[in-house]
Design a protein around this motif. Structure first.
Motif, PDB file in Angstrom:
ATOM      1  N   THR A  82       0.835  -1.215   0.000  1.00  0.00           N
ATOM      2  CA  THR A  82       0.000   0.000   0.000  1.00  0.00           C
ATOM      3  C   THR A  82       0.859   1.250   0.000  1.00  0.00           C
ATOM      4  O   THR A  82       0.573   2.229  -0.716  1.00  0.00           O
ATOM      5  CB  THR A  82      -0.927  -0.012   1.231  1.00  0.00           C
ATOM      6  N   MET A  83       1.925   1.235   0.783  1.00  0.00           N
ATOM      7  CA  MET A  83       2.813   2.399   0.836  1.00  0.00           C
ATOM      8  C   MET A  83       3.502   2.634  -0.500  1.00  0.00           C
ATOM      9  O   MET A  83       3.607   3.778  -0.968  1.00  0.00           O
ATOM     10  CB  MET A  83       3.851   2.195   1.941  1.00  0.00           C
ATOM     11  N   VAL A  84       3.958   1.534  -1.119  1.00  0.00           N
ATOM     12  CA  VAL A  84       4.623   1.660  -2.423  1.00  0.00           C
ATOM     13  C   VAL A  84       3.657   2.206  -3.464  1.00  0.00           C
ATOM     14  O   VAL A  84       4.013   3.083  -4.272  1.00  0.00           O
ATOM     15  CB  VAL A  84       5.196   0.299  -2.863  1.00  0.00           C
ATOM     16  N   MET A  85       2.420   1.710  -3.447  1.00  0.00           N
ATOM     17  CA  MET A  85       1.423   2.206  -4.395  1.00  0.00           C
ATOM     18  C   MET A  85       1.111   3.674  -4.141  1.00  0.00           C
ATOM     19  O   MET A  85       0.992   4.468  -5.083  1.00  0.00           O
ATOM     20  CB  MET A  85       0.143   1.367  -4.293  1.00  0.00           C
ATOM     21  N   SER A  86       1.008   4.045  -2.846  1.00  0.00           N
ATOM     22  CA  SER A  86       0.745   5.452  -2.522  1.00  0.00           C
ATOM     23  C   SER A  86       1.889   6.341  -2.978  1.00  0.00           C
ATOM     24  O   SER A  86       1.669   7.426  -3.549  1.00  0.00           O
ATOM     25  CB  SER A  86       0.526   5.601  -1.016  1.00  0.00           C
ATOM     26  N   LEU A  87       3.123   5.868  -2.735  1.00  0.00           N
ATOM     27  CA  LEU A  87       4.285   6.644  -3.186  1.00  0.00           C
ATOM     28  C   LEU A  87       4.331   6.736  -4.707  1.00  0.00           C
ATOM     29  O   LEU A  87       4.704   7.779  -5.266  1.00  0.00           O
ATOM     30  CB  LEU A  87       5.573   6.012  -2.656  1.00  0.00           C
ATOM     31  N   SER A  88       3.952   5.637  -5.373  1.00  0.00           N
ATOM     32  CA  SER A  88       3.943   5.654  -6.842  1.00  0.00           C
ATOM     33  C   SER A  88       2.932   6.659  -7.370  1.00  0.00           C
ATOM     34  O   SER A  88       3.224   7.451  -8.269  1.00  0.00           O
ATOM     35  CB  SER A  88       3.633   4.254  -7.387  1.00  0.00           C
ATOM     36  N   VAL A  89       1.720   6.627  -6.768  1.00  0.00           N
ATOM     37  CA  VAL A  89       0.683   7.573  -7.194  1.00  0.00           C
ATOM     38  C   VAL A  89       1.121   9.006  -6.903  1.00  0.00           C
ATOM     39  O   VAL A  89       0.960   9.912  -7.736  1.00  0.00           O
ATOM     40  CB  VAL A  89      -0.650   7.253  -6.491  1.00  0.00           C
ATOM     41  N   ALA A  90       1.703   9.220  -5.695  1.00  0.00           N
ATOM     42  CA  ALA A  90       2.161  10.565  -5.347  1.00  0.00           C
ATOM     43  C   ALA A  90       3.270  11.029  -6.287  1.00  0.00           C
ATOM     44  O   ALA A  90       3.310  12.200  -6.690  1.00  0.00           O
ATOM     45  CB  ALA A  90       2.656  10.580  -3.897  1.00  0.00           C
ATOM     46  N   SER A  91       4.176  10.109  -6.648  1.00  0.00           N
ATOM     47  CA  SER A  91       5.262  10.466  -7.575  1.00  0.00           C
ATOM     48  C   SER A  91       4.709  10.834  -8.948  1.00  0.00           C
ATOM     49  O   SER A  91       5.138  11.816  -9.559  1.00  0.00           O
ATOM     50  CB  SER A  91       6.245   9.303  -7.698  1.00  0.00           C
ATOM     51  N   ILE A  92       3.734  10.047  -9.418  1.00  0.00           N
ATOM     52  CA  ILE A  92       3.125  10.339 -10.725  1.00  0.00           C
ATOM     53  C   ILE A  92       2.424  11.689 -10.698  1.00  0.00           C
ATOM     54  O   ILE A  92       2.568  12.510 -11.616  1.00  0.00           O
ATOM     55  CB  ILE A  92       2.154   9.218 -11.124  1.00  0.00           C
ATOM     56  N   LEU A  93       1.671  11.940  -9.618  1.00  0.00           N
ATOM     57  CA  LEU A  93       0.980  13.228  -9.501  1.00  0.00           C
ATOM     58  C   LEU A  93       1.982  14.376  -9.425  1.00  0.00           C
ATOM     59  O   LEU A  93       1.760  15.449 -10.020  1.00  0.00           O
ATOM     60  CB  LEU A  93       0.083  13.229  -8.263  1.00  0.00           C
ATOM     61  N   ALA A  94       3.078  14.147  -8.688  1.00  0.00           N
ATOM     62  CA  ALA A  94       4.098  15.192  -8.590  1.00  0.00           C
ATOM     63  C   ALA A  94       4.733  15.466  -9.948  1.00  0.00           C
ATOM     64  O   ALA A  94       4.952  16.628 -10.330  1.00  0.00           O
ATOM     65  CB  ALA A  94       5.165  14.783  -7.577  1.00  0.00           C
ATOM     66  N   ILE A  95       5.028  14.399 -10.695  1.00  0.00           N
ATOM     67  CA  ILE A  95       5.627  14.570 -12.023  1.00  0.00           C
ATOM     68  C   ILE A  95       4.664  15.298 -12.950  1.00  0.00           C
ATOM     69  O   ILE A  95       5.060  16.215 -13.689  1.00  0.00           O
ATOM     70  CB  ILE A  95       6.012  13.195 -12.606  1.00  0.00           C
ATOM     71  N   VAL A  96       3.380  14.909 -12.898  1.00  0.00           N
ATOM     72  CA  VAL A  96       2.378  15.585 -13.738  1.00  0.00           C
ATOM     73  C   VAL A  96       2.261  17.052 -13.349  1.00  0.00           C
ATOM     74  O   VAL A  96       2.204  17.945 -14.206  1.00  0.00           O
ATOM     75  CB  VAL A  96       1.008  14.876 -13.607  1.00  0.00           C
ATOM     76  N   GLY A  97       2.236  17.310 -12.022  1.00  0.00           N
ATOM     77  CA  GLY A  97       2.135  18.693 -11.566  1.00  0.00           C
ATOM     78  C   GLY A  97       3.325  19.537 -11.998  1.00  0.00           C
ATOM     79  O   GLY A  97       3.168  20.672 -12.471  1.00  0.00           O
ATOM     80  N   VAL A  98       4.525  18.976 -11.835  1.00  0.00           N
ATOM     81  CA  VAL A  98       5.735  19.712 -12.249  1.00  0.00           C
ATOM     82  C   VAL A  98       5.740  19.931 -13.755  1.00  0.00           C
ATOM     83  O   VAL A  98       6.111  21.015 -14.242  1.00  0.00           O
ATOM     84  CB  VAL A  98       6.988  18.934 -11.799  1.00  0.00           C
ATOM     85  N   THR A  99       5.308  18.899 -14.510  1.00  0.00           N
ATOM     86  CA  THR A  99       5.263  19.039 -15.974  1.00  0.00           C
ATOM     87  C   THR A  99       4.294  20.140 -16.391  1.00  0.00           C
ATOM     88  O   THR A  99       4.601  20.968 -17.260  1.00  0.00           O
ATOM     89  CB  THR A  99       4.853  17.706 -16.624  1.00  0.00           C
ATOM     90  N   LEU A 100       3.112  20.158 -15.756  1.00  0.00           N
ATOM     91  CA  LEU A 100       2.129  21.207 -16.066  1.00  0.00           C
ATOM     92  C   LEU A 100       2.662  22.584 -15.695  1.00  0.00           C
ATOM     93  O   LEU A 100       2.488  23.555 -16.455  1.00  0.00           O
ATOM     94  CB  LEU A 100       0.816  20.924 -15.332  1.00  0.00           C
ATOM     95  N   ALA A 101       3.320  22.666 -14.533  1.00  0.00           N
ATOM     96  CA  ALA A 101       3.870  23.960 -14.108  1.00  0.00           C
ATOM     97  C   ALA A 101       4.936  24.445 -15.081  1.00  0.00           C
ATOM     98  O   ALA A 101       4.971  25.632 -15.448  1.00  0.00           O
ATOM     99  CB  ALA A 101       4.441  23.835 -12.696  1.00  0.00           C
ATOM    100  N   ILE A 102       5.798  23.527 -15.520  1.00  0.00           N
ATOM    101  CA  ILE A 102       6.844  23.911 -16.485  1.00  0.00           C
ATOM    102  C   ILE A 102       6.221  24.322 -17.812  1.00  0.00           C
ATOM    103  O   ILE A 102       6.655  25.291 -18.442  1.00  0.00           O
ATOM    104  CB  ILE A 102       7.830  22.739 -16.672  1.00  0.00           C
ATOM    105  N   THR A 103       5.168  23.589 -18.229  1.00  0.00           N
ATOM    106  CA  THR A 103       4.498  23.926 -19.492  1.00  0.00           C
ATOM    107  C   THR A 103       3.881  25.318 -19.432  1.00  0.00           C
ATOM    108  O   THR A 103       4.030  26.123 -20.363  1.00  0.00           O
ATOM    109  CB  THR A 103       3.410  22.889 -19.801  1.00  0.00           C
ATOM    110  N   VAL A 104       3.187  25.606 -18.320  1.00  0.00           N
ATOM    111  CA  VAL A 104       2.573  26.931 -18.160  1.00  0.00           C
ATOM    112  C   VAL A 104       3.644  28.009 -18.128  1.00  0.00           C
ATOM    113  O   VAL A 104       3.495  29.073 -18.754  1.00  0.00           O
ATOM    114  CB  VAL A 104       1.720  26.965 -16.875  1.00  0.00           C
TER     115      VAL A 104
END
Length: 252
Positions: free
Chosen positions: A100-122
């Motif tokens: 569960t922790m690994v999955m949560s970290l994976s989801v959080a990492s994906i969300l963080a990467i998406v967020g950073v990508t969107l921020a860089i794009t903007v």
């Protein structure tokens, strides 16, 4: 091995047993002679006790969607080899928490990467807007608006603002150079028109009164007079263009 020894061994195992720890002993014939009491309430005890070989070092082993750390080794009591001791630690809960922790970290990492990508794009898109303004200005600038062409970039990155200031400075220098060129053409045209008009008049007067001139001299004076008159007309046109350009800039 006598019954008293088995009772002592069973008591020792019971003292070491926890809710998630399973212990059992097999004799040399492979028969279970003692086991921890929690085997009675566990549905997977048959699978555990049926394992023929146990690793000497702890090893994670899955059984029916559960996970056990298994290890085993020979059991010797008072110099007598009784058989083999087997220990199984149920780590299913810890394993599920880890997954569960690994999955949560994976989801959080994906969300963080998406967020950073969107921020860089903007950020990149916002940074490109001033550059588009500069491109549009460079595409539409001409001599008539050089003195009024400026780049205003509010909220742009510092590097783009520095580029805008450099472009404004360049446009200012171009405007000054263009104005100096216009003034020079106007001054030269005005200053040369009068003396050339006088020269043309003298040459024409000389032709009219030069009865004692040879044909060669008359031809040469006629050519010089024509060239002078043509130059006067050219200067006149330049002055008219300069005045028209000045009037047009005043109305823009």
């Amino acid at each position: 091995m006598c019954s008293s020894d088995l009772k002592s061994l069973q008591k020792a195992i019971d003292n070491l047993t926890l809710a998630n720890v399973f212990i059992w002993v097999k004799n040399q014939q492979g028969t279970v002679i003692v086991q921890s009491q929690n085997f009675q309430s566990d549905s997977d005890h048959f699978v555990l006790k049926s394992l023929a070989e146990m690793p000497s070092k702890p090893l994670v082993y899955p059984i029916n969607e559960r996970y056990f750390v298994l290890c085993g080794g020979p059991l010797t009591v008072n110099g007598m080899n009784i058989g083999k001791l087997y220990i199984a630690l149920d780590i299913s809960r810890d394993q599920k928490m880890l997954v569960t922790m690994v999955m949560s970290l994976s989801v959080a990492s994906i969300l963080a990467i998406v967020g950073v990508t969107l921020a860089i794009t903007v950020y990149i898109q916002r940074s490109l807007i001033p550059l588009r303004h500069i491109s549009q200005l460079a595409d539409h600038v001409n001599a008539d608006i050089l003195d009024r062409a400026t780049v205003s970039l509010e909220g742009a990155p510092s590097e783009v603002k520095e580029l805008a200031r450099t472009l404004d400075t360049m446009l200012g220098r171009l405007s000054d150079s263009w104005e100096q060129q216009r003034q020079f053409v106007s001054n030269v045209s005005h200053e040369l028109r009068t003396p050339l008009t006088i020269v043309s008049g003298y040459l024409q007067s000389l032709l009219r009164r030069g009865n004692n001139l040879t044909e060669t001299q008359k031809e040469a004076i006629s050519i010089a007079s024509g060239e002078a008159q043509r130059t006067v007309e050219l200067l006149k046109d330049l002055l008219e263009l300069a005045r028209a350009d000045k009037i047009g800039r005043a109305h823009v």
